[in-house]
Structures are given as C-alpha cells and as structure tokens.
Scaffold this active site. Structure first.
Site, PDB file in Angstrom:
ATOM      1  N   HIS A 124      -8.337   6.467   0.191  1.00 44.08           N
ATOM      2  CA  HIS A 124      -9.161   5.256   0.368  1.00 44.08           C
ATOM      3  C   HIS A 124      -9.576   4.652  -0.975  1.00 44.08           C
ATOM      4  O   HIS A 124     -10.544   3.892  -1.059  1.00 44.08           O
ATOM      5  CB  HIS A 124     -10.448   5.564   1.165  1.00 44.08           C
ATOM      6  CG  HIS A 124     -10.223   5.974   2.574  1.00 44.08           C
ATOM      7  ND1 HIS A 124     -10.959   6.979   3.183  1.00 44.08           N
ATOM      8  CD2 HIS A 124      -9.350   5.539   3.517  1.00 44.08           C
ATOM      9  CE1 HIS A 124     -10.554   7.143   4.428  1.00 44.08           C
ATOM     10  NE2 HIS A 124      -9.575   6.270   4.660  1.00 44.08           N
ATOM     11  N   ARG A 160       0.858  -1.174   0.000  1.00 48.49           N
ATOM     12  CA  ARG A 160       0.000   0.000   0.000  1.00 48.49           C
ATOM     13  C   ARG A 160       0.898   1.228   0.000  1.00 48.49           C
ATOM     14  O   ARG A 160       1.775   1.373   0.847  1.00 48.49           O
ATOM     15  CB  ARG A 160      -0.886   0.022   1.242  1.00 48.49           C
ATOM     16  CG  ARG A 160      -1.759   1.273   1.314  1.00 48.49           C
ATOM     17  CD  ARG A 160      -2.331   1.490   2.694  1.00 48.49           C
ATOM     18  NE  ARG A 160      -3.164   2.682   2.735  1.00 48.49           N
ATOM     19  CZ  ARG A 160      -3.260   3.490   3.783  1.00 48.49           C
ATOM     20  NH1 ARG A 160      -2.585   3.235   4.882  1.00 48.49           N
ATOM     21  NH2 ARG A 160      -4.035   4.553   3.738  1.00 48.49           N
TER      22      ARG A 160
END
Length: 403
Positions: free
Chosen positions: A180, A91
């Site tokens: 997100h 990530r």
C-alpha cells in the site's frame, strides 16, 4: 499529456485516464472476470450513468484492447484515437529491494520485475501481463512501473528484518517489505497540504484500512515502519487475512488439520480475518449491521479489528518519539466513522483531542476530525493511488523528481 493508469489483477483490470494538463479524470472503470465466464466492463459514462458492457475476455490483451476501444467509442469514448495516450502507468505490487522508486519500463527492467515475482506470485505476473499487452497494442508508448513496496524501502534494517537465521534473508530475500506504499505516500503528503505544514518535518501515522489494511509510520517524509511484512498477511486483522498470529499456532494447526503449505496459505489469506472469525462476511458493513442488532460475534469481531489498529497507532507513535498527524484512508478508514471513533478514544495522553460529533456519520471526504486545540491533527483523506501513479509517470517522462 494524457496518461492511462492500469491496475491488472489475475482476473480484473482497473483503469483511469487522466488529462495531466488540467488534472481531469477523463474516464475510469474496470473489467471483471477476465479469463472466466460472464466477463464484463463496468464504467461511468459522460452523463454520470453506470454502464455495463458484457464481452468474452479470454486474456489481458483482449481486455485492454476492449478498454481502449471503449475509450475511443463514438458513444462512450473521450478520445479520438489510441495515439492520444501519451504514457501508461502501471501498478506493480512487488519491487523487492530492487526498486525504491517508480521507474521507466525497459526490457532490462522488465526482467528484474520478473525476478521479483517469486515474492508476489499472485500479483506481479498479472501486473506484467498488462505491461506486455500495452507494448503489443501501443508499441513505443512510454510505460512506467509504480511499486507498492517502493515507499517502504526507507525502513531501517532493524525494522524490516525478521529474527530468523540470517541466511533466510541472504538466500531467499525473507524480510519485511510492506505494501500500500503508493496510498500511504499520497495521503501522508496530502494531509500536510491540507494542514499547510511541511511534509519533511512531520511525524505521521497513516491508516489504510479496507478489506486489506496496513498502518505506516512516516517520519520526516520517509516510511520508517509499516504493519504488512514479506507478504500482505502480516499486521492488522483484515477482510480474509488473519494478520499477526503466533507462528507456533500455525504449525500446531497444520499438524491438527493435516495442512500442507498451500493449505495453510489458503487458511490465513482467504479463510481468516473478519470473514473467518465472524463466520458472517468479510464486509465490515455487514459486521457493523450485525453489531447494531446485538450479535455477540459481530461485537467481538469489531472490537478485535479496532483494537489492533489502535495498538499499532500507539506503537508507531512510540517508534517516532511522538505524533503530529493521524490519517485515516481506505474503504473502512474513509467511511466507517465508528472505527475512527474507537481508535481515537482515550488517546488524549498522546495529544489527540478527537471531535466525536464532527466525526459522526462523516464519510468519504477530506476532513479534519480533531478539535482546534488538539496537538495531534486527525484527518480523513480519501486515497488516490491512480493519481499518484499518473503523477509519477508524468514526472519521470519530464525528467522531474518524484514527490
């Protein structure tokens, strides 16, 4: 194919090991307090028991090595050797305008990620530490970067630009990026799979609500607007972030409190939101408990929190010319049924026929909460960003398109 997913923060490392052939989650857990006293690894063992292993973890390289040693441990492990890990997915919070999709990590690409760090100084450097550590420990193992901002790179310019002098954009990259994205991409697509409808023709609003929160408008499979901006501070009222606020009010506060830029950043990111306004907690469970006990500040905090979500739902329905699907996800979205009920209350004009009885006390699982006759379908879809990262990693290595 076994894929390790890493999410490296400044003092934490979360991990998940997938067998992508079977879809099985082989192991998952997290290191806390990296570089601090009392660091520990927390995970669930083969028997479903929670395990905590304490160890001095001075940096990310030592931490990742500890995770790998645990994965191959005779007592707690699930693989025989590090070499069984075929790929690593990371990530990475900010990809700026440079990255509109997940990418295979190369030296040239790594340099570009470093350039993006100016826009996420608290997050990207930690993400990079994980990539660098894996290269040292497992040299030559393919690594893939999956960016929080990538999904939102389809926003039109009129949605992402700020009404500031144009050179602020050209010189400093000041614009709305959104975050997100991996979660919004996963739950919007998963909702369509559950409903059996084509993803590419739906108008979807995804509400990722937790300690951090954002709302995204997904039209025909593309993000066209999202509530977070250049930083994760814009948009909803969050655990410790203020969300939308008059910029003039901030300059007023700076003068009154004698704050510099760092002091203001601390105020709006760490001392505001639910925690700052309620003066109780950033945890919505604590606020909800206080509300049930009649605490007026808790009642007002929840009203503010829910109202902003509802307002964004209405705005994004207008932006898309209507709405087909509303999805709740994230810690609050998946578990706080009272927030879902308040957001969906009196929304029949929009096409939402909400089943309040079905929603009551419903927590943490995939479920359709709208009535059968509802034109707009309302769902809870627990997010799985790690699976999305693993899936992207596999697709890139196999030369397949990313979904």
């Amino acid at each position: 194919m076994k894929t390790l997913v890493l999410n490296c923060g400044s003092s934490s490392i979360k991990y998940k090991l997938f067998d992508m052939t079977s879809g099985e989650v082989m192991a998952q857990g997290g290191l806390e307090k990296v570089g601090l006293e009392g660091s520990f690894l927390k995970f669930t063992d083969k028997n479903g028991e929670k395990v905590v292993l304490e160890k001095d973890i001075p940096d990310h390289e030592v931490g990742i090595e500890f995770i790998l040693n645990t994965l191959t441990d005779a007592t707690y492990g699930c693989i025989q050797s590090f070499k069984e890990i075929d790929a690593v997915g990371h990530r990475v919070v900010h990809g700026a305008e440079e990255f509109a999709s997940s990418v295979l990590i190369t030296k040239e690409l790594l340099a570009k990620v470093v350039e993006c760090s100016a826009l996420a100084p608290l997050h990207n450097p930690a993400n990079l530490l994980g990539i660098e550590a894996m290269e040292k420990i497992l040299p030559g193992t393919p690594q893939v970067a999956v960016f929080d901002t990538a999904f939102h790179q389809t926003m039109p310019d009129y949605a992402y630009m700020y009404a500031l002098p144009y050179r602020m954009y050209t010189e400093y990259g000041v614009r709305r990026y959104g975050f997100h994205g991996t979660s919004h991409r996963y739950v919007s697509r998963r909702a369509c799979e559950i409903l059996g409808v084509p993803y590419e023709t739906q108008r979807i609003i995804t509400a990722h609500i937790g300690n951090g929160g954002s709302i995204t408008a997904v039209k025909n499979g593309k993000s066209i607007d999202t509530s977070m901006g250049m930083t994760p501070t814009e948009g909803l009222m969050m655990g410790t972030r203020c969300g939308d606020v008059d910029a003039g009010a901030l300059s007023f506060i700076m003068n009154k409190e004698g704050l510099d830029a760092e002091g203001l950043s601390t105020l709006i990111n760490k001392k505001s939101g639910v925690a700052g306004f309620s003066e109780m907690s950033s945890d919505m469970r604590d606020i909800e408990s206080a509300m049930y006990n009649g605490d007026p500040r808790a009642i007002l905090t929840l009203k503010m929190y829910n109202y902003r979500i509802k307002k964004y739902v209405g705005a994004y329905a207008a932006a898309m010319g209507g709405l087909d699907i509303l999805v709740f996800t994230g810690g609050v979205g998946e578990n706080q049924w009272t927030t879902r009920a308040e957001v969906c209350e009196n929304m029949e004009f929009l096409g939402i026929e909400f089943d309040t009885k079905k929603n009551e006390n419903e927590r943490g699982r995939e479920i359709v909460l709208s009535k059968p006759e509802s034109r707009v379908k309302v769902l809870v879809v627990p997010t799985d960003e790690e699976y999305m990262i693993a899936s992207d990693t596999q697709a890139i290595l196999e030369g397949k398109p990313i979904r």
